[in-house]
Design an enzyme around this catalytic site. Sequence first.
Site, PDB file in Angstrom:
ATOM      1  N   LYS A   1     -23.972  17.564  44.508  1.00  0.00           N
ATOM      2  CA  LYS A   1     -22.592  18.497  44.885  1.00  0.00           C
ATOM      3  C   LYS A   1     -21.608  18.343  43.867  1.00  0.00           C
ATOM      4  O   LYS A   1     -20.936  19.137  43.678  1.00  0.00           O
ATOM      5  CB  LYS A   1     -22.312  17.835  46.381  1.00  0.00           C
TER       6      LYS A   1
ATOM      7  N   TYR B   1     -27.321  12.814  46.521  1.00  0.00           N
ATOM      8  CA  TYR B   1     -26.644  13.913  47.039  1.00  0.00           C
ATOM      9  C   TYR B   1     -25.494  14.468  46.711  1.00  0.00           C
ATOM     10  O   TYR B   1     -24.959  15.203  45.981  1.00  0.00           O
ATOM     11  CB  TYR B   1     -26.639  13.735  48.786  1.00  0.00           C
TER      12      TYR B   1
ATOM     13  N   ARG C   1     -16.279   7.572  58.943  1.00  0.00           N
ATOM     14  CA  ARG C   1     -16.096   8.938  58.514  1.00  0.00           C
ATOM     15  C   ARG C   1     -15.168   9.559  59.234  1.00  0.00           C
ATOM     16  O   ARG C   1     -14.805   9.350  60.286  1.00  0.00           O
ATOM     17  CB  ARG C   1     -17.507   9.587  58.805  1.00  0.00           C
TER      18      ARG C   1
ATOM     19  N   THR D   1     -18.291  18.880  50.091  1.00  0.00           N
ATOM     20  CA  THR D   1     -18.041  17.742  50.520  1.00  0.00           C
ATOM     21  C   THR D   1     -17.146  16.751  50.016  1.00  0.00           C
ATOM     22  O   THR D   1     -16.715  16.609  48.987  1.00  0.00           O
ATOM     23  CB  THR D   1     -19.490  17.213  50.745  1.00  0.00           C
ATOM     24  N   ASP D   2     -16.647  16.001  51.141  1.00  0.00           N
ATOM     25  CA  ASP D   2     -15.769  15.036  50.800  1.00  0.00           C
ATOM     26  C   ASP D   2     -16.527  13.726  49.822  1.00  0.00           C
ATOM     27  O   ASP D   2     -15.945  12.877  49.348  1.00  0.00           O
ATOM     28  CB  ASP D   2     -14.869  14.345  51.840  1.00  0.00           C
ATOM     29  N   GLU D   3     -17.860  13.664  50.233  1.00  0.00           N
ATOM     30  CA  GLU D   3     -18.487  12.723  49.209  1.00  0.00           C
ATOM     31  C   GLU D   3     -18.527  12.642  47.777  1.00  0.00           C
ATOM     32  O   GLU D   3     -18.671  11.451  47.512  1.00  0.00           O
ATOM     33  CB  GLU D   3     -20.130  12.698  49.706  1.00  0.00           C
TER      34      GLU D   3
ATOM     35  N   ARG E   1     -28.286   1.407  54.684  1.00  0.00           N
ATOM     36  CA  ARG E   1     -28.685   2.635  53.657  1.00  0.00           C
ATOM     37  C   ARG E   1     -28.392   1.821  52.208  1.00  0.00           C
ATOM     38  O   ARG E   1     -27.218   1.337  51.990  1.00  0.00           O
ATOM     39  CB  ARG E   1     -27.701   3.636  53.941  1.00  0.00           C
TER      40      ARG E   1
ATOM     41  N   SER F   1     -28.825  18.617  52.204  1.00  0.00           N
ATOM     42  CA  SER F   1     -27.680  18.097  52.753  1.00  0.00           C
ATOM     43  C   SER F   1     -27.843  16.695  53.027  1.00  0.00           C
ATOM     44  O   SER F   1     -26.775  16.143  53.410  1.00  0.00           O
ATOM     45  CB  SER F   1     -27.026  19.195  53.848  1.00  0.00           C
TER      46      SER F   1
ATOM     47  N   LEU G   1     -26.445  11.527  61.905  1.00  0.00           N
ATOM     48  CA  LEU G   1     -26.175  10.667  63.026  1.00  0.00           C
ATOM     49  C   LEU G   1     -25.963  10.917  64.470  1.00  0.00           C
ATOM     50  O   LEU G   1     -26.472  10.434  65.253  1.00  0.00           O
ATOM     51  CB  LEU G   1     -24.705   9.725  62.350  1.00  0.00           C
TER      52      LEU G   1
ATOM     53  N   GLY H   1     -26.706   1.862  48.771  1.00  0.00           N
ATOM     54  CA  GLY H   1     -25.486   2.509  48.238  1.00  0.00           C
ATOM     55  C   GLY H   1     -24.417   3.060  49.086  1.00  0.00           C
ATOM     56  O   GLY H   1     -23.635   3.912  48.870  1.00  0.00           O
ATOM     57  N   HIS H   2     -24.481   2.504  50.485  1.00  0.00           N
ATOM     58  CA  HIS H   2     -24.008   3.325  51.779  1.00  0.00           C
ATOM     59  C   HIS H   2     -22.368   3.333  51.424  1.00  0.00           C
ATOM     60  O   HIS H   2     -21.728   2.089  51.191  1.00  0.00           O
ATOM     61  CB  HIS H   2     -24.480   2.337  52.843  1.00  0.00           C
TER      62      HIS H   2
HETATM   63  P1  NAD Z   1     -28.274  22.292  56.500  1.00  0.00           P
HETATM   64  O1  NAD Z   1     -28.982  21.130  55.753  1.00  0.00           O
HETATM   65  O2  NAD Z   1     -28.128  22.342  57.959  1.00  0.00           O
HETATM   66  O3  NAD Z   1     -28.604  23.741  55.996  1.00  0.00           O
HETATM   67  C1  NAD Z   1     -28.632  23.912  54.422  1.00  0.00           C
HETATM   68  C2  NAD Z   1     -29.318  25.386  54.527  1.00  0.00           C
HETATM   69  O4  NAD Z   1     -29.514  25.750  53.304  1.00  0.00           O
HETATM   70  C3  NAD Z   1     -30.617  25.547  55.175  1.00  0.00           C
HETATM   71  O5  NAD Z   1     -30.786  26.566  56.153  1.00  0.00           O
HETATM   72  C4  NAD Z   1     -31.751  25.846  54.109  1.00  0.00           C
HETATM   73  O6  NAD Z   1     -32.852  26.456  54.407  1.00  0.00           O
HETATM   74  C5  NAD Z   1     -30.727  26.327  53.228  1.00  0.00           C
HETATM   75  N1  NAD Z   1     -31.388  26.166  51.711  1.00  0.00           N
HETATM   76  C6  NAD Z   1     -31.706  25.010  51.311  1.00  0.00           C
HETATM   77  N2  NAD Z   1     -32.230  25.197  49.749  1.00  0.00           N
HETATM   78  C7  NAD Z   1     -32.248  26.583  49.673  1.00  0.00           C
HETATM   79  C8  NAD Z   1     -32.483  27.464  48.717  1.00  0.00           C
HETATM   80  N3  NAD Z   1     -33.044  26.592  47.421  1.00  0.00           N
HETATM   81  N4  NAD Z   1     -32.195  28.485  48.573  1.00  0.00           N
HETATM   82  C9  NAD Z   1     -31.526  29.242  49.848  1.00  0.00           C
HETATM   83  N5  NAD Z   1     -31.488  28.418  50.805  1.00  0.00           N
HETATM   84  C10 NAD Z   1     -31.626  27.068  50.713  1.00  0.00           C
HETATM   85  O7  NAD Z   1     -26.748  22.053  55.877  1.00  0.00           O
HETATM   86  P2  NAD Z   1     -25.471  21.786  56.391  1.00  0.00           P
HETATM   87  O8  NAD Z   1     -25.134  20.580  57.053  1.00  0.00           O
HETATM   88  O9  NAD Z   1     -25.228  23.191  57.135  1.00  0.00           O
HETATM   89  O10 NAD Z   1     -24.500  22.184  55.124  1.00  0.00           O
HETATM   90  C11 NAD Z   1     -24.020  23.274  54.571  1.00  0.00           C
HETATM   91  C12 NAD Z   1     -23.220  22.918  53.418  1.00  0.00           C
HETATM   92  O11 NAD Z   1     -22.173  22.467  53.479  1.00  0.00           O
HETATM   93  C13 NAD Z   1     -23.832  22.366  52.187  1.00  0.00           C
HETATM   94  O12 NAD Z   1     -23.541  22.757  51.054  1.00  0.00           O
HETATM   95  C14 NAD Z   1     -23.048  20.889  52.314  1.00  0.00           C
HETATM   96  O13 NAD Z   1     -23.155  19.992  51.249  1.00  0.00           O
HETATM   97  C15 NAD Z   1     -21.799  21.249  52.840  1.00  0.00           C
HETATM   98  N6  NAD Z   1     -21.430  20.352  53.627  1.00  0.00           N
HETATM   99  C16 NAD Z   1     -21.748  19.575  54.557  1.00  0.00           C
HETATM  100  C17 NAD Z   1     -21.049  18.798  55.845  1.00  0.00           C
HETATM  101  C18 NAD Z   1     -22.007  18.200  56.826  1.00  0.00           C
HETATM  102  O14 NAD Z   1     -20.960  17.393  57.548  1.00  0.00           O
HETATM  103  N7  NAD Z   1     -22.849  18.678  57.371  1.00  0.00           N
HETATM  104  C19 NAD Z   1     -19.791  18.450  55.270  1.00  0.00           C
HETATM  105  C20 NAD Z   1     -19.190  18.840  54.356  1.00  0.00           C
HETATM  106  C21 NAD Z   1     -19.782  19.869  53.400  1.00  0.00           C
HETATM  107  P1  TYD Z   2     -24.843  11.353  58.085  1.00  0.00           P
HETATM  108  O1  TYD Z   2     -24.991  11.739  59.381  1.00  0.00           O
HETATM  109  O2  TYD Z   2     -26.065  10.829  57.427  1.00  0.00           O
HETATM  110  O3  TYD Z   2     -23.702  11.622  57.329  1.00  0.00           O
HETATM  111  P2  TYD Z   2     -23.231  11.294  55.690  1.00  0.00           P
HETATM  112  O4  TYD Z   2     -24.122  10.007  55.396  1.00  0.00           O
HETATM  113  O5  TYD Z   2     -23.309  12.359  54.987  1.00  0.00           O
HETATM  114  O6  TYD Z   2     -21.870  10.763  56.044  1.00  0.00           O
HETATM  115  O7  TYD Z   2     -24.365   9.594  58.515  1.00  0.00           O
HETATM  116  C1  TYD Z   2     -23.088   9.356  59.075  1.00  0.00           C
HETATM  117  C2  TYD Z   2     -23.025   7.829  58.906  1.00  0.00           C
HETATM  118  O8  TYD Z   2     -24.017   7.435  60.047  1.00  0.00           O
HETATM  119  C3  TYD Z   2     -23.164   7.034  57.632  1.00  0.00           C
HETATM  120  O9  TYD Z   2     -22.478   6.082  57.599  1.00  0.00           O
HETATM  121  C4  TYD Z   2     -24.560   6.568  57.988  1.00  0.00           C
HETATM  122  C5  TYD Z   2     -24.793   6.088  59.199  1.00  0.00           C
HETATM  123  N1  TYD Z   2     -25.972   6.243  60.018  1.00  0.00           N
HETATM  124  C6  TYD Z   2     -26.668   5.276  60.784  1.00  0.00           C
HETATM  125  O10 TYD Z   2     -25.971   4.344  61.015  1.00  0.00           O
HETATM  126  N2  TYD Z   2     -27.901   5.562  61.458  1.00  0.00           N
HETATM  127  C7  TYD Z   2     -28.761   6.643  61.012  1.00  0.00           C
HETATM  128  O11 TYD Z   2     -29.558   6.682  61.798  1.00  0.00           O
HETATM  129  C8  TYD Z   2     -27.984   7.636  60.407  1.00  0.00           C
HETATM  130  C9  TYD Z   2     -28.740   8.976  60.176  1.00  0.00           C
HETATM  131  C10 TYD Z   2     -26.849   7.591  59.835  1.00  0.00           C
END
Ligand code: NAD
Ligand code: TYD
Length: 357
Positions: free
Chosen positions: A165, A161, A225, A135-137, A293, A86, A201, A295-296
């Site tokens: 997705k 990533y 974001r 995700t929205d990404e 980053r 993720s 972040l 391609g940010h």
């Molecule tokens: P995370 O990285 O915290 O957790 C991912 C979990 O998946 C972990 O427990 C990991 O052990 C497990 N995992 C990874 N590979 C695996 C595999 N091959 N088999 C079984 N388990 C596996 O992620 P998160 O932030 O909780 O995100 C969960 C979902 O939500 C993801 O699909 C992500 O794309 C989506 N999502 C996340 C966000 C966000 O802001 N974090 C926003 C929108 C959508």
């Molecule tokens: P992140 O939490 O990695 O989520 P995403 O990239 O999936 O949106 O990052 C959120 C925002 O914060 C993104 O614009 C990148 C920025 N960022 C920083 O500026 N510094 C950092 O150390 C990290 C991890 C992210």
Amino acid sequence: MEDSILVTGGAGFIGSNFILQWMASEHARILNLDKLTYAGNLNNLRAVEADPRYRFEQGDIVDRDFLRTLLRREHPRAIVHFAAESHVDRSIHGPDDFVRTNVNGTFSLLEEARAYWSALPEPERVSFRFLHVSTDEVYGSLGPDDAAFSENTPYAPNSPYSASKAASDHLVRAYHHTYGLPVLTTNCSNNYGPHQFPEKLIPLMILNACAGKALPVYGDGKNVRDWLYVEDHCRAIRTVLSLGRVGETYNIGGRSEKKNLEIVGAICGLLDELRPNDPAVPHRQLLTFVKDRAGHDRRYAMDARKIERELNWRPLETFESGIQKTVRWYLEHEDWVRDVTSGSYRQWIAKHYATER
Ligand code: NAD
Ligand code: TYD
């Protein structure tokens, strides 16, 4: 037969919040299938581990034999699929695991779900659901005046990533269109809250600020974001699972667009009040601009009117209330933090934030 659902990736950030919320509000049992990568942490589930309605099984969603046996044995009425790699920055350093888990893993899960679902007796086949959490990404990046992403926005993923997705979303869509698998897809904006791994972040900034370490802001810090408190996301997923129309996708967002600098400013302001004796106060002095980053994406924003209108879901937390809860949670859970920031976490931070980056 017992009423049960299968959750993948339930030891991670959102999945564990989902399981805790589910156990407090729903009746069905949960089987949590997780590989326990660096992001999976069973400490997140301490509160339910003794509950007979909850069980954990370690395994990999790529492993089809394992999935087949599990589905036959557990007989779930739904699969809620969180498991993924993720973190965008990790996907830039090493995309392999992202394609493996997010694309191949989702494919394996879809294939085994399809076989399982096709063999179900009629009433169960009709009520079965495969909910894919995305995700929205996948929609790419917005300019400052562009309209927020809707369910009809064309896909334009920019990072390994988001591309992985997007690929998984397409497979899910195709399994409905071609085979009739009863799927639902949710695309959500950035989440924050308890249990988020401190590579992202918000927790990274909280922990660095408390430790008097630099707060590394990428580029000019003006990337935007749309932040949503994790429990609001979990409630949205439960709502879509019970009420969503099969084959539809639902965008979920917080109507809470913030620049990264505003996020860091809010965290520092809260910490100034809560931790006046930290090594560096005001905490803002730790802010450090670092290389951007690759391609940010500049801006994400979600148009969540469909789920609001059709399913009557709305976020309950504002950013102000959610960030307060989140900062307090990290301050009150030193053991959790110590546990996840050992070993491999330190290596990641050293490698990623090295000056030659
Ligand atoms: P995370 O990285 O915290 O957790 C991912 C979990 O998946 C972990 O427990 C990991 O052990 C497990 N995992 C990874 N590979 C695996 C595999 N091959 N088999 C079984 N388990 C596996 O992620 P998160 O932030 O909780 O995100 C969960 C979902 O939500 C993801 O699909 C992500 O794309 C989506 N999502 C996340 C966000 C966000 O802001 N974090 C926003 C929108 C959508
Ligand atoms: P992140 O939490 O990695 O989520 P995403 O990239 O999936 O949106 O990052 C959120 C925002 O914060 C993104 O614009 C990148 C920025 N960022 C920083 O500026 N510094 C950092 O150390 C990290 C991890 C992210």
